[in-house]
Motif scaffolding. Structure first.
Motif, PDB file in Angstrom:
ATOM      1  N   ASN A 169      -5.853 -23.905  -9.062  1.00  0.00           N
ATOM      2  CA  ASN A 169      -5.540 -22.557  -9.552  1.00  0.00           C
ATOM      3  C   ASN A 169      -6.182 -21.479  -8.690  1.00  0.00           C
ATOM      4  N   LEU A 170      -7.430 -21.747  -8.304  1.00  0.00           N
ATOM      5  CA  LEU A 170      -8.126 -20.769  -7.472  1.00  0.00           C
ATOM      6  C   LEU A 170      -7.497 -20.661  -6.080  1.00  0.00           C
ATOM      7  N   GLU A 171      -7.006 -21.778  -5.579  1.00  0.00           N
ATOM      8  CA  GLU A 171      -6.392 -21.759  -4.255  1.00  0.00           C
ATOM      9  C   GLU A 171      -4.998 -21.132  -4.277  1.00  0.00           C
ATOM     10  N   SER A 172      -4.221 -21.442  -5.317  1.00  0.00           N
ATOM     11  CA  SER A 172      -2.838 -20.937  -5.362  1.00  0.00           C
ATOM     12  C   SER A 172      -2.766 -19.481  -5.810  1.00  0.00           C
ATOM     13  N   ASN A 173      -3.682 -19.066  -6.715  1.00  0.00           N
ATOM     14  CA  ASN A 173      -3.676 -17.692  -7.230  1.00  0.00           C
ATOM     15  C   ASN A 173      -2.302 -17.305  -7.773  1.00  0.00           C
ATOM     16  N   LEU A 174      -1.701 -18.224  -8.529  1.00  0.00           N
ATOM     17  CA  LEU A 174      -0.336 -18.020  -8.998  1.00  0.00           C
ATOM     18  C   LEU A 174      -0.193 -16.733  -9.820  1.00  0.00           C
ATOM     19  N   HIS A 175      -1.113 -16.501 -10.743  1.00  0.00           N
ATOM     20  CA  HIS A 175      -1.014 -15.307 -11.596  1.00  0.00           C
ATOM     21  C   HIS A 175      -1.184 -14.033 -10.777  1.00  0.00           C
ATOM     22  N   ILE A 176      -2.041 -14.118  -9.743  1.00  0.00           N
ATOM     23  CA  ILE A 176      -2.238 -12.944  -8.884  1.00  0.00           C
ATOM     24  C   ILE A 176      -0.993 -12.666  -8.057  1.00  0.00           C
ATOM     25  N   GLU A 177      -0.386 -13.713  -7.555  1.00  0.00           N
ATOM     26  CA  GLU A 177       0.835 -13.551  -6.764  1.00  0.00           C
ATOM     27  C   GLU A 177       1.959 -12.936  -7.607  1.00  0.00           C
ATOM     28  N   ILE A 178       2.042 -13.353  -8.866  1.00  0.00           N
ATOM     29  CA  ILE A 178       3.068 -12.805  -9.761  1.00  0.00           C
ATOM     30  C   ILE A 178       2.824 -11.309 -10.008  1.00  0.00           C
ATOM     31  N   ASP A 179       1.571 -10.976 -10.267  1.00  0.00           N
ATOM     32  CA  ASP A 179       1.216  -9.567 -10.489  1.00  0.00           C
ATOM     33  C   ASP A 179       1.512  -8.720  -9.253  1.00  0.00           C
ATOM     34  N   MET A 180       1.158  -9.251  -8.098  1.00  0.00           N
ATOM     35  CA  MET A 180       1.393  -8.509  -6.859  1.00  0.00           C
ATOM     36  C   MET A 180       2.881  -8.299  -6.609  1.00  0.00           C
ATOM     37  N   GLU A 181       3.681  -9.313  -6.894  1.00  0.00           N
ATOM     38  CA  GLU A 181       5.128  -9.196  -6.694  1.00  0.00           C
ATOM     39  C   GLU A 181       5.720  -8.134  -7.614  1.00  0.00           C
ATOM     40  N   ARG A 182       5.267  -8.133  -8.865  1.00  0.00           N
ATOM     41  CA  ARG A 182       5.778  -7.154  -9.817  1.00  0.00           C
ATOM     42  C   ARG A 182       5.379  -5.730  -9.412  1.00  0.00           C
ATOM     43  N   ILE A 183       4.130  -5.554  -9.007  1.00  0.00           N
ATOM     44  CA  ILE A 183       3.648  -4.228  -8.611  1.00  0.00           C
ATOM     45  C   ILE A 183       4.343  -3.750  -7.337  1.00  0.00           C
ATOM     46  N   GLU A 184       4.540  -4.670  -6.391  1.00  0.00           N
ATOM     47  CA  GLU A 184       5.211  -4.302  -5.140  1.00  0.00           C
ATOM     48  C   GLU A 184       6.652  -3.855  -5.391  1.00  0.00           C
ATOM     49  N   ASP A 185       7.316  -4.484  -6.339  1.00  0.00           N
ATOM     50  CA  ASP A 185       8.695  -4.090  -6.631  1.00  0.00           C
ATOM     51  C   ASP A 185       8.731  -2.721  -7.305  1.00  0.00           C
ATOM     52  N   ARG A 186       7.757  -2.460  -8.171  1.00  0.00           N
ATOM     53  CA  ARG A 186       7.666  -1.131  -8.775  1.00  0.00           C
ATOM     54  C   ARG A 186       7.388  -0.083  -7.710  1.00  0.00           C
ATOM     55  N   SER A 187       6.590  -0.453  -6.741  1.00  0.00           N
ATOM     56  CA  SER A 187       6.293   0.480  -5.652  1.00  0.00           C
ATOM     57  C   SER A 187       7.542   0.787  -4.820  1.00  0.00           C
ATOM     58  N   LYS A 188       8.402  -0.210  -4.673  1.00  0.00           N
ATOM     59  CA  LYS A 188       9.655   0.025  -3.957  1.00  0.00           C
ATOM     60  C   LYS A 188      10.506   1.057  -4.697  1.00  0.00           C
ATOM     61  N   ALA A 189      10.547   0.923  -6.026  1.00  0.00           N
ATOM     62  CA  ALA A 189      11.306   1.880  -6.835  1.00  0.00           C
ATOM     63  C   ALA A 189      10.698   3.280  -6.730  1.00  0.00           C
ATOM     64  N   LEU A 190       9.379   3.341  -6.712  1.00  0.00           N
ATOM     65  CA  LEU A 190       8.691   4.631  -6.607  1.00  0.00           C
ATOM     66  C   LEU A 190       8.953   5.284  -5.258  1.00  0.00           C
ATOM     67  N   SER A 191       8.905   4.488  -4.199  1.00  0.00           N
ATOM     68  CA  SER A 191       9.176   5.027  -2.864  1.00  0.00           C
ATOM     69  C   SER A 191      10.642   5.435  -2.726  1.00  0.00           C
ATOM     70  N   TYR A 192      11.519   4.706  -3.437  1.00  0.00           N
ATOM     71  CA  TYR A 192      12.950   5.039  -3.424  1.00  0.00           C
ATOM     72  C   TYR A 192      13.164   6.437  -4.010  1.00  0.00           C
ATOM     73  N   ILE A 193      12.455   6.731  -5.086  1.00  0.00           N
ATOM     74  CA  ILE A 193      12.526   8.078  -5.680  1.00  0.00           C
ATOM     75  C   ILE A 193      12.001   9.106  -4.692  1.00  0.00           C
ATOM     76  N   GLY A 194      10.886   8.773  -4.072  1.00  0.00           N
ATOM     77  CA  GLY A 194      10.283   9.712  -3.122  1.00  0.00           C
ATOM     78  C   GLY A 194      11.211  10.035  -1.970  1.00  0.00           C
ATOM     79  N   ILE A 195      11.898   9.021  -1.465  1.00  0.00           N
ATOM     80  CA  ILE A 195      12.795   9.230  -0.326  1.00  0.00           C
ATOM     81  C   ILE A 195      14.035  10.019  -0.729  1.00  0.00           C
ATOM     82  N   GLU A 196      14.682   9.574  -1.813  1.00  0.00           N
ATOM     83  CA  GLU A 196      15.966  10.152  -2.213  1.00  0.00           C
ATOM     84  C   GLU A 196      15.818  11.539  -2.835  1.00  0.00           C
ATOM     85  N   VAL A 197      14.959  11.663  -3.819  1.00  0.00           N
ATOM     86  CA  VAL A 197      14.841  12.922  -4.578  1.00  0.00           C
ATOM     87  C   VAL A 197      14.030  13.958  -3.810  1.00  0.00           C
ATOM     88  N   ALA A 198      12.927  13.529  -3.218  1.00  0.00           N
ATOM     89  CA  ALA A 198      12.072  14.482  -2.504  1.00  0.00           C
ATOM     90  C   ALA A 198      12.812  15.121  -1.332  1.00  0.00           C
TER      91      ALA A 198
END
Length: 303
Positions: A169-198
């Protein structure tokens, strides 16, 4: 709702619709909302909302008369998205540090397990020192392995499985990888707003509207003005009251003087002096003065 710049009924409906769409987008990117965007690439609903806002900003006919309500809402959306993007970046950095720490702990637990299995002389001390790095269940499991008389016993086998599972578990960091993936996708949506609307907002002149800070300052100024005005009015009233008090005092003083001061009556000697009797005596005395010259001073007579 402001109707600045609205040219017809169609635009009134559009403005209300765009304000509604902006609100929907903001809820989708709000981490406190139950319904949040999951994957930008697959979320056509989110993209359509952002596209409608962008189109409205770009195609509005009279940019100088652009609705201030929509401008404020769109600007607030971009600002909120930017702040959330920065927060996500901090979370990603924290997760990366945690992942690196977990990998290091996995290596440390591997070495510790090996020493316990081989029953090194100081294995007990090593386990004791590891209490700050690992939870209580892992420490107890290592002690079970170290104290076991046979590696064939069920307790020993179960303990080994538990420690190996924790290392994986410590080596795979599965829960951390899942959290990072979710946050990174939200960041993509946030940057999409910044690019399009701004970018679309850049084409619109900033409406002459007060910022929240300016509104607060204006409210403070107004309060100061009202306070000053109230103080001036109070001072005027106090001045009038003081003048009235002075007039009352003066009037009371005059009345007191009139009541306590009486016209001085002639003394008894003065009345006698002015009487006919005295005048007759004076006349007789004048005659005597002529006859008996030299005369005595007036007011004295012979015995």
């Amino acid at each position: 709702m402001s109707r600045t710049g609205i040219v017809n009924v169609r635009m009134v409906i559009t403005e209300e619709k765009i304000l509604s769409n902006i609100d929907k987008v903001q809820k989708l990117i709000n981490p406190k909302s139950k319904k949040q965007i999951v994957q930008l690439e697959e979320d056509t609903y989110f993209k359509d909302l952002v596209e409608s806002i962008k189109t409205y900003l770009n195609e509005y006919p009279k940019k100088k008369n652009f609705p201030s309500s929509v401008y404020r809402a769109a600007y607030g959306l971009v600002e909120f998205a930017t702040n959330q993007f920065e927060e996500n970046t901090k979370k990603i950095e924290e997760l990366i540090r945690q992942r690196e720490e977990n990998i290091a702990l996995a290596g440390k637990l591997k070495d510790l397990l090996e020493n316990v299995v081989n029953k090194e002389k100081d294995w007990k001390d090593q386990v004791k020192e590891a209490e700050d790095d690992f939870p209580e269940d892992i420490i107890e499991t290592l002690n079970i392995i170290g104290k076991a008389k046979s590696d064939k016993s069920q307790n020993y086998q179960d303990a080994m499985k538990l420690v190996h599972a924790r290392i994986n578990n410590l080596e795979s960091n599965l829960h951390i990888e899942i959290d990072m993936e979710r946050i990174e996708d939200r960041s993509k949506a946030l940057s999409y707003i910044g690019i399009e609307v701004a970018d679309a907002l850049k084409t619109i002149p900033t409406p002459m509207v007060l910022t929240e800070e300016a509104v607060e300052q204006e409210e403070v100024k107004q309060e100061v003005k009202e306070t000053v005005k109230a103080n001036v009015e109070l001072a005027k009233e106090e001045k009038v009251v003081n003048q009235e008090k002075e007039q009352v005092k003066e009037q009371a003083k005059e009345e007191y003087i009139a009541e306590t001061t009486f016209e001085e009556k002639p003394s008894l000697w003065q009345r006698i002096k002015n009487s006919k009797f005295v005048k007759t005596i004076k006349f007789i005395m004048k005659i005597r003065v002529v006859l008996d010259y030299p005369a005595l001073p007036e007011g004295k007579s012979e015995n």
